[in-house]
Design a protein around this motif. Structure first.
Motif, short mmCIF file in Angstrom:
data_model
loop_
_atom_site.label_atom_id
_atom_site.label_comp_id
_atom_site.label_asym_id
_atom_site.label_seq_id
_atom_site.Cartn_x
_atom_site.Cartn_y
_atom_site.Cartn_z
N ASP A 100 -15.37 -18.04 -16.29
CA ASP A 100 -16.81 -18.02 -16.09
C ASP A 100 -17.53 -18.01 -17.43
O ASP A 100 -17.37 -17.07 -18.22
CB ASP A 100 -17.20 -16.78 -15.28
N PRO A 101 -18.36 -19.03 -17.73
CA PRO A 101 -19.08 -19.05 -19.00
C PRO A 101 -19.99 -17.85 -19.21
O PRO A 101 -20.38 -17.55 -20.35
CB PRO A 101 -19.91 -20.34 -18.92
N LYS A 102 -20.36 -17.15 -18.13
CA LYS A 102 -21.25 -16.00 -18.27
C LYS A 102 -20.54 -14.76 -18.80
O LYS A 102 -21.18 -13.81 -19.23
CB LYS A 102 -21.91 -15.68 -16.91
N LEU A 103 -19.22 -14.77 -18.76
CA LEU A 103 -18.45 -13.62 -19.24
C LEU A 103 -18.14 -13.79 -20.72
O LEU A 103 -17.95 -14.89 -21.22
CB LEU A 103 -17.15 -13.48 -18.45
N GLY A 104 -18.09 -12.68 -21.43
CA GLY A 104 -17.68 -12.72 -22.83
C GLY A 104 -18.81 -12.87 -23.82
O GLY A 104 -18.59 -12.86 -25.04
N THR A 105 -20.06 -13.05 -23.34
CA THR A 105 -21.20 -13.14 -24.24
C THR A 105 -22.31 -12.21 -23.74
O THR A 105 -22.36 -11.87 -22.56
CB THR A 105 -21.75 -14.58 -24.31
N ALA A 106 -23.21 -11.84 -24.66
CA ALA A 106 -24.36 -11.01 -24.30
C ALA A 106 -25.56 -11.94 -24.07
O ALA A 106 -26.04 -12.56 -25.03
CB ALA A 106 -24.66 -10.02 -25.41
N PRO A 107 -26.05 -12.08 -22.84
CA PRO A 107 -27.04 -13.11 -22.52
C PRO A 107 -28.38 -12.96 -23.21
O PRO A 107 -29.04 -13.97 -23.48
CB PRO A 107 -27.19 -12.99 -21.00
N ARG A 108 -28.81 -11.74 -23.52
CA ARG A 108 -30.12 -11.54 -24.15
C ARG A 108 -30.08 -11.64 -25.66
O ARG A 108 -31.12 -11.69 -26.31
CB ARG A 108 -30.70 -10.19 -23.72
N MET A 109 -28.88 -11.66 -26.21
CA MET A 109 -28.72 -11.80 -27.66
C MET A 109 -28.63 -13.28 -28.01
O MET A 109 -28.17 -14.10 -27.21
CB MET A 109 -27.47 -11.06 -28.14
N SER A 110 -29.07 -13.63 -29.20
CA SER A 110 -29.01 -15.02 -29.63
C SER A 110 -27.56 -15.43 -29.90
O SER A 110 -26.65 -14.59 -29.99
CB SER A 110 -29.85 -15.21 -30.89
N VAL A 111 -27.37 -16.73 -30.06
CA VAL A 111 -26.04 -17.25 -30.41
C VAL A 111 -25.55 -16.61 -31.70
O VAL A 111 -24.42 -16.14 -31.79
CB VAL A 111 -26.10 -18.79 -30.55
N ALA A 112 -26.41 -16.56 -32.71
CA ALA A 112 -26.02 -15.98 -34.00
C ALA A 112 -25.68 -14.49 -33.86
O ALA A 112 -24.71 -14.01 -34.48
CB ALA A 112 -27.14 -16.16 -35.02
N GLU A 113 -26.45 -13.77 -33.07
CA GLU A 113 -26.18 -12.34 -32.87
C GLU A 113 -24.84 -12.13 -32.17
O GLU A 113 -24.09 -11.20 -32.50
CB GLU A 113 -27.31 -11.70 -32.08
N ASN A 114 -24.52 -12.98 -31.20
CA ASN A 114 -23.22 -12.89 -30.54
C ASN A 114 -22.09 -13.15 -31.53
O ASN A 114 -21.06 -12.46 -31.51
CB ASN A 114 -23.15 -13.89 -29.39
#
Length: 263
Positions: A100-114
């Motif tokens: 699932d692409p939604k897992l493993g990243t923080a959705p409210r944080m930017s790409v750079a912040e992740n």
């Protein structure tokens, strides 16, 4: 196009010895999902993992990753047991990308912040981020390697990315710190064919470039045959087929289909 593979070592990186996981233990309906499973993973292995639904593939990854405890047997890293270590503790040597692409990243944080967050994987850290601006050029180069315009969305909230871009970010976050072991849990399955192939090509290149050790669950027989130096099949919670090197290169779809007919 032939896939690149790593040079493996004869000294194990990770070993699963007689591992079993039991659902509804101590009841008449007790069931072993993994059933006395044995698997030895060597540095440089790129192992594709096949198996029918319910064969134990995701459970295997959960036991390796510490999401699920082994009820029987042991998990050894460089010969030392990590059976009692938590999922968080295992991030010092392991990274995982989910289907699932939604897992493993923080959705409210930017790409750079992740990406900055992922750079501290396995380390003690506070809740605040530091030095983001100084990493932007590095992150732009990293994102450009995915060839999907991600480098132009470094300041975009991750939740606003396309599914392909978000999964590309998940992959970058997983490999950024060059983990000793990378688990890819059907990481291209939710993507369209073109995006899936693009990510798979990038995955193979990055594994070879950084000499990563990887297990990849897939239902795509072509990917299982094309990529990696080793292929295993799970059935009824056990590794029932394990082939590598030249023997793996001789496999065909028809041979694999025939094997599954026997399951």
């Amino acid at each position: 196009m032939s896939a690149m593979t790593n040079t493996t070592s004869s000294v194990p990186l990770l070993e699963l010895k007689h591992v079993s996981t039991i659902v509804n233990a101590h009841t008449p309906s007790a069931t072993k999902i993994l059933n006395d499973l044995n698997l030895t993973i060597y540095p440089g292995d790129f192992i594709t993992v096949l198996g029918a639904n319910g064969a134990g593939k995701s459970t295997l990854f959960n036991v390796i990753g510490g999401n699920l405890a082994a009820d029987e047997g042991d998990v050894l890293l460089h010969g030392d047991s990590v059976k009692q270590e938590t999922e968080e503790q295992r991030t010092r040597f392991l990274a995982r990308v989910f289907q699932d692409p939604k897992l493993g990243t923080a959705p409210r944080m930017s790409v750079a912040e992740n990406l900055l967050l992922a750079s501290h994987r396995g380390q003690r850290r506070g809740l605040h981020l530091r030095g983001l601006r100084s990493h932007m050029a590095e992150f732009k180069t990293m994102a450009a390697s995915m060839q999907n315009n991600l480098e132009n969305r470094l300041n975009t909230a991750t939740g606003n990315l396309s599914g392909g871009q978000r999964q590309a970010l998940s992959f970058l976050m997983a490999v950024e710190s060059k983990p000793e072991l990378l688990l890819l849990d059907e990481h291209t399955a939710a993507l369209d064919p073109k995006t899936s192939q693009q990510l798979m090509t990038t995955t193979n290149d990055r594994i070879a470039q950084d000499h990563l050790t990887c297990l990849m669950i897939t239902h795509r027989l072509e990917d299982a045959l094309t990529y990696g130096n080793r292929l295993i099949v799970l059935s009824d919670g056990k590794v029932t087929y394990d082939v590598r090197g030249e023997e793996k290169k001789q496999l065909t779809k028809e041979k694999l289909f025939g094997f599954f007919d026997e399951l």
